[in-house]
Scaffold this motif. Structure first.
Motif, PDB file in Angstrom:
ATOM      1  N   GLU A 630       0.883  -1.396  -0.063  1.00  0.00           N
ATOM      2  CA  GLU A 630      -0.229  -0.046   0.019  1.00  0.00           C
ATOM      3  C   GLU A 630       0.957   1.185   0.037  1.00  0.00           C
ATOM      4  OE1 GLU A 630      -3.173   2.087   3.067  1.00  0.00           O
ATOM      5  OE2 GLU A 630      -3.026   0.070   3.009  1.00  0.00           O
ATOM      6  N   SER A 631       1.916   1.225   0.868  1.00  0.00           N
ATOM      7  CA  SER A 631       2.792   2.301   0.664  1.00  0.00           C
ATOM      8  C   SER A 631       3.670   2.711  -0.211  1.00  0.00           C
ATOM      9  CB  SER A 631       3.865   2.150   1.809  1.00  0.00           C
ATOM     10  OG  SER A 631       3.252   2.195   3.196  1.00  0.00           O
ATOM     11  N   LEU A 632       3.976   1.653  -0.926  1.00  0.00           N
ATOM     12  CA  LEU A 632       4.624   1.798  -2.522  1.00  0.00           C
ATOM     13  C   LEU A 632       3.632   2.111  -3.470  1.00  0.00           C
ATOM     14  CD1 LEU A 632       6.910  -1.592  -2.076  1.00  0.00           C
ATOM     15  CD2 LEU A 632       7.754   1.025  -2.305  1.00  0.00           C
ATOM     16  N   SER A 633       2.635   1.717  -3.330  1.00  0.00           N
ATOM     17  CA  SER A 633       1.624   2.190  -4.457  1.00  0.00           C
ATOM     18  C   SER A 633       1.126   3.596  -4.388  1.00  0.00           C
ATOM     19  CB  SER A 633       0.074   1.362  -4.122  1.00  0.00           C
ATOM     20  OG  SER A 633       0.263   0.001  -4.514  1.00  0.00           O
ATOM     21  N   SER A 634       1.219   4.185  -2.995  1.00  0.00           N
ATOM     22  CA  SER A 634       0.862   5.336  -2.730  1.00  0.00           C
ATOM     23  C   SER A 634       1.919   6.367  -3.353  1.00  0.00           C
ATOM     24  CB  SER A 634       0.747   5.655  -1.139  1.00  0.00           C
ATOM     25  OG  SER A 634      -0.313   4.954  -1.024  1.00  0.00           O
ATOM     26  N   LEU A 635       3.240   5.817  -3.218  1.00  0.00           N
ATOM     27  CA  LEU A 635       4.377   6.522  -3.567  1.00  0.00           C
ATOM     28  C   LEU A 635       4.614   6.710  -5.031  1.00  0.00           C
ATOM     29  CD1 LEU A 635       7.176   7.892  -2.733  1.00  0.00           C
ATOM     30  CD2 LEU A 635       8.195   5.726  -2.480  1.00  0.00           C
ATOM     31  N   LEU A 636       4.585   5.364  -5.745  1.00  0.00           N
ATOM     32  CA  LEU A 636       5.121   5.139  -7.190  1.00  0.00           C
ATOM     33  C   LEU A 636       3.998   5.422  -8.163  1.00  0.00           C
ATOM     34  CD1 LEU A 636       7.369   1.859  -6.346  1.00  0.00           C
ATOM     35  CD2 LEU A 636       8.180   4.383  -6.575  1.00  0.00           C
ATOM     36  N   PRO A 637       4.324   5.813  -9.448  1.00  0.00           N
ATOM     37  CA  PRO A 637       3.589   6.124 -10.267  1.00  0.00           C
ATOM     38  C   PRO A 637       2.750   4.669 -10.832  1.00  0.00           C
ATOM     39  CG  PRO A 637       5.633   6.267 -11.165  1.00  0.00           C
ATOM     40  CD  PRO A 637       5.753   6.105  -9.807  1.00  0.00           C
ATOM     41  N   PRO A 638       1.625   4.850 -11.581  1.00  0.00           N
ATOM     42  CA  PRO A 638       0.974   3.404 -11.804  1.00  0.00           C
ATOM     43  C   PRO A 638       1.761   2.607 -12.844  1.00  0.00           C
ATOM     44  CG  PRO A 638      -0.473   5.439 -12.100  1.00  0.00           C
ATOM     45  CD  PRO A 638       0.897   5.964 -11.895  1.00  0.00           C
ATOM     46  N   PHE A 639       2.663   3.041 -13.696  1.00  0.00           N
ATOM     47  CA  PHE A 639       3.197   2.277 -14.525  1.00  0.00           C
ATOM     48  C   PHE A 639       4.369   1.299 -13.637  1.00  0.00           C
ATOM     49  CE2 PHE A 639       5.582   6.373 -14.631  1.00  0.00           C
ATOM     50  CZ  PHE A 639       6.871   6.115 -14.270  1.00  0.00           C
ATOM     51  N   VAL A 640       4.667   1.436 -12.571  1.00  0.00           N
ATOM     52  CA  VAL A 640       5.430   0.676 -11.670  1.00  0.00           C
ATOM     53  C   VAL A 640       4.527  -0.522 -10.933  1.00  0.00           C
ATOM     54  CG1 VAL A 640       7.157   0.403  -9.611  1.00  0.00           C
ATOM     55  CG2 VAL A 640       7.038   2.573 -11.157  1.00  0.00           C
ATOM     56  N   THR A 641       4.920  -1.703 -11.309  1.00  0.00           N
ATOM     57  CA  THR A 641       4.397  -2.761 -10.891  1.00  0.00           C
ATOM     58  C   THR A 641       4.893  -3.137  -9.322  1.00  0.00           C
ATOM     59  OG1 THR A 641       4.097  -3.900 -13.048  1.00  0.00           O
ATOM     60  CG2 THR A 641       3.762  -5.210 -11.035  1.00  0.00           C
ATOM     61  N   ILE A 642       3.929  -3.304  -8.403  1.00  0.00           N
ATOM     62  CA  ILE A 642       4.649  -3.540  -6.854  1.00  0.00           C
ATOM     63  C   ILE A 642       4.752  -5.101  -6.832  1.00  0.00           C
ATOM     64  CG2 ILE A 642       3.899  -3.150  -4.589  1.00  0.00           C
ATOM     65  CD1 ILE A 642       4.130  -0.363  -6.424  1.00  0.00           C
ATOM     66  N   GLU A 643       5.915  -5.324  -6.450  1.00  0.00           N
ATOM     67  CA  GLU A 643       6.444  -6.829  -6.327  1.00  0.00           C
ATOM     68  C   GLU A 643       7.682  -6.732  -5.664  1.00  0.00           C
ATOM     69  OE1 GLU A 643       6.800  -8.684  -9.952  1.00  0.00           O
ATOM     70  OE2 GLU A 643       8.297  -7.012 -10.742  1.00  0.00           O
ATOM     71  N   PRO A 644       8.233  -7.846  -5.075  1.00  0.00           N
ATOM     72  CA  PRO A 644       9.474  -7.874  -4.565  1.00  0.00           C
ATOM     73  C   PRO A 644      10.886  -7.546  -5.494  1.00  0.00           C
ATOM     74  CG  PRO A 644       8.510 -10.094  -4.526  1.00  0.00           C
ATOM     75  CD  PRO A 644       7.463  -8.935  -4.951  1.00  0.00           C
ATOM     76  N   LEU A 645      10.662  -8.024  -6.644  1.00  0.00           N
ATOM     77  CA  LEU A 645      11.562  -7.641  -7.885  1.00  0.00           C
ATOM     78  C   LEU A 645      10.976  -6.057  -8.334  1.00  0.00           C
ATOM     79  CD1 LEU A 645      11.999 -11.008  -9.346  1.00  0.00           C
ATOM     80  CD2 LEU A 645      13.598  -9.945  -7.995  1.00  0.00           C
ATOM     81  N   LEU A 646      11.231  -5.090  -7.734  1.00  0.00           N
ATOM     82  CA  LEU A 646      10.588  -3.795  -7.826  1.00  0.00           C
ATOM     83  C   LEU A 646      11.562  -2.937  -9.114  1.00  0.00           C
ATOM     84  CD1 LEU A 646       8.406  -2.153  -6.999  1.00  0.00           C
ATOM     85  CD2 LEU A 646       9.820  -1.051  -5.078  1.00  0.00           C
ATOM     86  N   ASP A 647      10.782  -2.948 -10.255  1.00  0.00           N
ATOM     87  CA  ASP A 647      11.843  -2.180 -11.210  1.00  0.00           C
ATOM     88  C   ASP A 647      10.933  -0.703 -11.382  1.00  0.00           C
ATOM     89  OD1 ASP A 647      12.726  -1.143 -13.614  1.00  0.00           O
ATOM     90  OD2 ASP A 647      11.771  -2.602 -14.932  1.00  0.00           O
ATOM     91  N   LEU A 648      11.581   0.109 -10.773  1.00  0.00           N
ATOM     92  CA  LEU A 648      11.105   1.624 -10.754  1.00  0.00           C
ATOM     93  C   LEU A 648      11.216   2.141 -12.093  1.00  0.00           C
ATOM     94  CD1 LEU A 648      12.872   3.018  -7.473  1.00  0.00           C
ATOM     95  CD2 LEU A 648      10.682   1.770  -7.875  1.00  0.00           C
ATOM     96  N   THR A 649      11.879   1.666 -13.159  1.00  0.00           N
ATOM     97  CA  THR A 649      12.059   2.148 -14.419  1.00  0.00           C
ATOM     98  C   THR A 649      13.146   3.387 -14.592  1.00  0.00           C
ATOM     99  OG1 THR A 649      10.513   3.863 -14.798  1.00  0.00           O
ATOM    100  CG2 THR A 649       9.698   1.546 -15.062  1.00  0.00           C
ATOM    101  N   PRO A 650      13.810   3.659 -15.801  1.00  0.00           N
ATOM    102  CA  PRO A 650      14.555   4.895 -15.615  1.00  0.00           C
ATOM    103  C   PRO A 650      13.784   6.268 -15.460  1.00  0.00           C
ATOM    104  CG  PRO A 650      14.927   3.209 -17.385  1.00  0.00           C
ATOM    105  CD  PRO A 650      13.474   3.110 -16.854  1.00  0.00           C
ATOM    106  N   MET A 651      12.420   6.279 -15.119  1.00  0.00           N
ATOM    107  CA  MET A 651      11.929   7.536 -14.781  1.00  0.00           C
ATOM    108  C   MET A 651      11.577   8.234 -13.767  1.00  0.00           C
ATOM    109  SD  MET A 651      11.170   7.721 -18.379  1.00  0.00           S
ATOM    110  CE  MET A 651       9.770   8.886 -18.150  1.00  0.00           C
ATOM    111  N   ILE A 652      12.457   7.479 -12.718  1.00  0.00           N
ATOM    112  CA  ILE A 652      12.239   7.592 -11.154  1.00  0.00           C
ATOM    113  C   ILE A 652      13.522   8.472 -10.898  1.00  0.00           C
ATOM    114  CG2 ILE A 652      12.003   6.776  -8.770  1.00  0.00           C
ATOM    115  CD1 ILE A 652       9.571   6.581 -10.340  1.00  0.00           C
ATOM    116  N   GLY A 653      13.303   9.711 -10.001  1.00  0.00           N
ATOM    117  CA  GLY A 653      14.414  10.383  -9.521  1.00  0.00           C
ATOM    118  C   GLY A 653      14.809  10.048  -8.321  1.00  0.00           C
ATOM    119  N   ASP A 654      16.061  10.857  -7.759  1.00  0.00           N
ATOM    120  CA  ASP A 654      16.638  10.689  -6.443  1.00  0.00           C
ATOM    121  C   ASP A 654      15.576  10.308  -5.284  1.00  0.00           C
ATOM    122  OD1 ASP A 654      19.721  11.631  -6.964  1.00  0.00           O
ATOM    123  OD2 ASP A 654      18.288  11.865  -8.436  1.00  0.00           O
ATOM    124  N   GLU A 655      14.730  11.449  -5.090  1.00  0.00           N
ATOM    125  CA  GLU A 655      14.018  11.282  -3.990  1.00  0.00           C
ATOM    126  C   GLU A 655      13.246  10.075  -3.818  1.00  0.00           C
ATOM    127  OE1 GLU A 655      14.507  13.695  -5.711  1.00  0.00           O
ATOM    128  OE2 GLU A 655      15.165  15.729  -4.711  1.00  0.00           O
TER     129      GLU A 655
END
Length: 772
Positions: A630-655
């Protein structure tokens, strides 16, 4: 263990071996091997020794219940009977058996071998399916003493060992728990369990325990067990033991060799109490009161003695004396330094003598040092047995020093770097390497001890680890004439500052392998034992010697060394890259809490996610709890699949990247974490200039999280040209902040897995995992 009922069993075995040696044989006949097995309570087939064909009679044949018998040649010269046609399965026909006896003996004699007769053996009916034939044996290693081997048996045992699964090895004496660990570390145990063959496992365990007692009672390494027995069982092997149709374990083919015991046990020679003067004199190499450097030149400042003297003076030592027979002075560190002509001319006694003169002149200096009553001698020069193969000069030096309990390090070594304790204990540096070519960064916590037989390799490792780890002590011990890794581990294993010990070993002196095993086993049994990472070189030559189908050669000395070190609880590196990686990981993560094997991966590249997933090893992928999801879903954009192998994609910044890491580390369902960063992403501040311009960069954020969380995590920074590239500063920030950095997710997973696995094994006392 079900011991033989006869309390004199040891004497009865001794008589068999003595009889063989009286006949000038080191190899036992097979019926002698059977007799030993009968004495210790292990099942053998019914058998009769025949010296002549006429001894094959109807009455003799009637004692065999089956319709077939096995005829085996008995020769003191033949180890591989089957390859020479010396084993034949025949029907129980009197005339044909007599003919076969004559023909077999004639064939073997014509091949150039002597023949004593033949053995008529009961034919055991069994199925040769996998698991019904096993090989169990032991041999006396010059380095490690007796070693028990367990593997698949049968005629293809050598091929199976070379191409599928090497023998499983363990050092006796073996308790029931360790015998069980040996069996449980094998794959065949799973088959026995699936097929409900508990009685197979019980019989194997009983045999391992009996072989353990037999091997230690007839060993040169255990005088307390063997007492006055003057003989050694150098090899003893049954290949195969089989399980018959009634599930009884029976020894079919036996091979054994014996030898007179040497006058002194290797363990007796070097086992010293840590309270003894001999052991305490190790202090002279690290905390001496007074150092004499012999071989300092009056005018050549590039000489090893001059560089060593300079290194010592840079440490503000006031107790350094320089020796040159010509006397005079020399200029070191802009100081006019007196040159004393001899040790006896010094104004005060020194505890450590550093010898830098050529090998040919070393003995004379040692004689002076012995008369001076120093405590330690550091022999820097090469040119001893490592080049001439003549141990005479070394042995004479050793004799002189042993008489006075003086310790020797070297020869052919760089010696010691010890950082000391600022304001209390001065440091030492005898590495004769100019500071422009070798410099230790001691700004971090000094928690590593590195002991290397090769001085050059120690330098290379320290250079590779310079951004991550600072050593407290580094020792290049060379030819190990006296001081060896066992002494060094014993001396430093209880130091409160040291969190990991790294050891590089090229070879062992006789008996030293068993000493290392004994010392490490005792050390690792302690609650706060220091992890010891070992790389043992020389495996290729050992492997080339594995050319015969007996325990001694199937295992090979490197396999024995590896098994012994793992059984003792050491972390065994297969490559130098692994050695460096394990040292880095264990030194930097020493204060992390390991609570389980559930791991997660966070990355900004899909290929690194796949790479990590393919290299989990003993780690298990975490099942993220609802709160983390739930916390990761609130933080990350919809195109990121929430799973233990978490691929943020190159579109995510430092913070956002750092916050996602924080959430995973905070999750109660995650025990450890791999952070994989492809630094080329345009949304991350990773280059040197970007990091300077953006203080809240991802590297700083990760270092801050290390201070916040106690869970172990590592970083894979895929800067393909290494940390000394555009991302040099990023790597330095991470490692100087206590975060291990590797160049691939595969490496990161490998070292994280070993760290977690090591601590879980210790916590759960899973002995089979030590030796797997």
């Amino acid at each position: 263990m079900s011991r033989p009922a006869d309390t004199q069993w040891k004497k009865r075995v001794w008589q068999i071996l003595e009889s063989a040696l009286d006949d000038r044989r080191t190899q036992l006949y097979e019926h002698e091997v059977y007799r030993i097995l009968d004495i210790i309570g292990i099942g053998t087939p019914h058998h009769i020794f025949l010296s002549h064909e006429k001894e094959i009679t109807r009455q003799a044949l009637s004692s065999f219940g089956s319709s077939k018998v096995v005829l085996k040649i008995v020769s003191p010269d033949v180890a591989h009977k089957e390859k020479l046609g010396g084993v034949r399965v025949l029907h129980k026909d009197l005339d044909f058996l007599q003919y076969s006896f004559r023909r077999m003996c004639d064939d073997i004699q014509q091949a150039g071998y002597s023949v004593e007769g033949a053995l008529l053996v009961e034919h055991i009916d069994y199925s040769p399916e996998l698991g019904n034939e096993v090989m169990i044996g032991f041999r006396e290693s010059e380095t490690f003493g007796p070693v028990i081997s367990f593997s698949k048996g049968g005629s293809d045992a050598e091929h199976f060992a070379a191409n599928f699964s090497p023998p499983n090895l363990i050092l006796p004496p073996v308790s029931y728990e360790w015998a069980r660990a040996l069996l449980w570390s094998t794959e065949i145990r799973k088959k026995y369990t699936q097929e409900n063959k508990q009685e197979y496992m019980d019989q194997i365990l009983d045999t391992i325990l009996k072989f353990s007692e037999l091997s230690t009672c007839f060993s040169g390494f255990f005088p307390s067990c063997s007492g006055d027995v003057p003989l050694v069982l150098s090899e003893f092997e049954i290949n195969p033991f089989v399980f018959d149709r009634d599930r009884r374990m029976i020894a079919l083919d036996g091979y054994a060799c014996c030898a007179p015991k040497k006058t002194a046990s290797p363990m007796q020679i070097r086992e010293e109490s840590e309270s003894s003067l001999f052991f305490r004199n190790m202090e002279a190499f690290f905390t001496p009161r007074g150092i004499a450097v012999v071989g300092v030149s009056g005018d050549d400042q590039t000489r090893p003695g001059n560089i060593i003297a300079s290194n010592l003076l840079k440490l503000n030592r006031q107790d350094v004396y320089c020796i040159n027979p010509r006397g005079g002075t020399t200029r070191i560190q802009d100081l006019e330094i007196p040159l004393y002509p001899s040790l006896e001319s010094l104004p005060s006694r020194v505890e450590l003598v550093v010898v830098t003169v050529p090998a040919g002149a070393a003995k004379g200096v040692v004689e002076q040092a012995v008369d001076h009553s120093c405590r330690g001698i550091l022999l820097i020069p090469g040119g001893f047995s490592e080049t001439s193969h003549d141990r005479g000069p070394e042995e004479e030096i050793l004799r002189l020093c042993r008489e006075k309990n003086i310790r020797i390090m070297g020869p052919n070594c760089l010696g010691v770097v010890f950082t000391g304790d600022e304001g209390k204990v001065p440091g030492i540096n005898t590495f004769f390497i100019p500071e422009t070519k070798f410099h230790l960064d001691l700004s971090r916590e000094k928690n590593l001890a590195l002991f290397s037989q090769s001085g050059a390799l120690g330098l290379v490792e320290l250079s590779e680890l310079r951004h991550a780890v600072s050593p407290k002590v580094v020792v290049s011990y060379g030819n190990q004439l006296d001081v060896d890794p066992c002494d060094l581990i014993s001396f430093w294993k209880n130091d409160p500052d040291i969190r990991v010990i790294g050891v590089y070993i090229e070879g062992f002196q006789p008996g030293a392998g068993r000493r290392l095993f004994s010392i490490a086993s005792r050390s690792m049994a302690e609650q706060n034992a220091i992890p010891i990472v070992v790389y043992k070189a020389g495996r290729t030559q050992e492997g080339q010697q594995a050319t015969q189908s007996h325990t001694a050669s199937i295992a090979g000395e490197y396999a024995v060394a590896k098994a012994a070190m793992k059984q003792a609880g050491l972390i065994v590196a297969e490559t130098m890259t692994e050695h460096q990686g394990y040292i880095k990981t264990f030194a930097m993560l020493y204060d992390r809490e390991v609570k389980g094997s559930r791991t997660a991966v966070i990355t900004n590249a899909g290929y690194e996610k796949a790479n990590a997933a393919d290299n989990l090893r003993d780690l298990k992928l975490a099942d993220l709890d609802a709160s983390a999801r739930e916390s990761l879903s609130s933080l990350l954009p919809p195109f990121v699949t929430i799973e233990p192998l978490l691929d943020l994609t190159p579109m995510i910044g430092d913070e956002i990247f750092v916050k996602a890491i924080d959430l995973l580390l905070s999750s109660k369902s995650v025990d450890s974490l791999l952070i994989s960063i492809v630094p080329h992403s345009g949304y991350l501040h990773t280059t040197d200039s970007e990091i300077d311009a953006y203080p809240q960069n991802i590297a700083k954020g990760i270092v801050d999280l290390r201070k916040k969380h106690r869970k172990p995590f590592v970083v894979s920074l895929t800067a393909t040209s290494g940390l000394d590239s555009s991302y040099n500063k990023m790597g330095k920030i991470l490692e100087s902040g206590g975060v291990p950095v590797f160049l691939t997710a595969e490496d990161g997973m490998r070292f994280l897995n070993e760290f977690v696995r090591y601590h879980l094994i210790r916590q759960q006392n899973r002995l089979e995992e030590w030796i797997r």
